[in-house]
Scaffold this active site. Sequence first.
Site: not given
Lengths: 280, 280
Positions: A31, A33, A37, A148, A188
């Site tokens: 999540g 995003l 993403h 990724g 983050r």
Amino acid sequence: MELIKDISSMEDCCREKKLKGKKIGFVPTMGALHKGHLSLIQKARDDCDFLVVSIFVNPAQFGPGEDFEEYPRDLSKDTKLCQRQGVDVIFIPLKNKMYPKGFSTWIQVEGKLTSSLEASSRSGHFRGVATIVAKLFNIILPDYSYFGEKDYQQALVLKKMVKELNIDTQIILMPTIREKDGLACSSRNNRLTFEERKAAQVLHESLMLAKREIQNGKDDPSSIISSMVNLIRGKDFAKLDYIAVVNPENLEAVKKIKGKVLIVLAVHIGKIRLIDNMTI
Amino acid sequence: MELIKDISSMEDCCREKKLKGKKIGFVPTMGALHKGHLSLIQKARDDCDFLVVSIFVNPAQFGPGEDFEEYPRDLSKDTKLCQRQGVDVIFIPLKNKMYPKGFSTWIQVEGKLTSSLEASSRSGHFRGVATIVAKLFNIILPDYSYFGEKDYQQALVLKKMVKELNIDTQIILMPTIREKDGLACSSRNNRLTFEERKAAQVLHESLMLAKREIQNGKDDPSSIISSMVNLIRGKDFAKLDYIAVVNPENLEAVKKIKGKVLIVLAVHIGKIRLIDNMTI
């Protein structure tokens, strides 16, 4: 777009698509995003008939003292983003359904790949990643699954797992997406203060410095690493976790640079731990 | 009937059947097929559209000093038996294709279930079993897979794995098939000498003794175990490995018998280690 919480409903849904011969694409996420993403989701949308995005902050891949509780969560924003990208199903299983009481089955990719770099700093991390991803693969049965390059080591671990356990999915690895100043997109990043956010540029800066040095003919990894260390040491808030110059195939340290190498690093910026890498 | 060695060919074959909506049945074996295997194969034949039997003596579930090399192998007899039972495909993968160089991905069901009984005597055994069975499930994608109650602990471990890793197969457990004198069918029975074969009756005899004692009202497991031990000690060639009176759900030792219990034992008869169990 459908939002599915129940594991059996998700399984039934995917089995039905599979029987109809639909190609299932899968983007597993925790999540919060971001553009990284979204690039995976767009690629999956192009490749597949039926697109599932999972959102699950996986407790098993966080160690004690890590940021499981603080990890950013924003389901309503994530839902809107997925809707806009044409996602078919968002799968948001509950923690106590994915790990019911007494859960004790773990997948471990053993060896150097899971004992160096991220594994040195995050004990048990890859066991948690391998197990949750295998569970999600078994539920969703994706033909293609998208990851990724920012989590490069994770991708190698998962590719090894898929091959060695004969899991029927193809892992597609997509390039790291970066902010304007070069910082790799990460959920983050939002947790950085304004000052820290500026300091966080140093991960990418140090990789670019290494790139220039290698292009100028430097072939000694330790000399390149010390240039990077010096740059990082000069920044407020930044505290180095590791830097390594490795073989991109197996992540083993390189003694002399010739041909392609991967440079990987992890740096604490204030309380936030960030990672990045570059193939040169 | 087809005989397939190549993993990709097996995968392609099963995926094709799956897409056609066929129910796939799977009986994993280590070959040297006996009446126990045949009962699984017959049940699978009745239940399913497409029936795969694998024959693979799995090195990963044998410990050092165990009988991997001596384990009986008789592919031509096995092939005839399968043909007669209407098996569609025998899958006989090569060892170095199932475990290629550098293989290091393992599935471990942790906890009491895999640290007691068979696990105490055979370190790493269930890790090897769980990993190979998961690999075979991923290759064959069975709707139903068939196991015998003789390997009761194995069945519990695999059921836990399937549930916790969300593997899409249903495990069907079938009753132990016995020789006329009660000895549980096992590929290892053929390796007994004439005298040892007679002595091997003691496993079943001791279980029947326990059954009588429980039916007569004895409820103290340690007293029942000592009757069994005395019977086994009286036999030439027999050397006890373990006996336990346990809860059939979780294999935890029972302190006082009320309701169903499972009695499990392992006995060396000469050089051959045999196991058996009975729910009472």
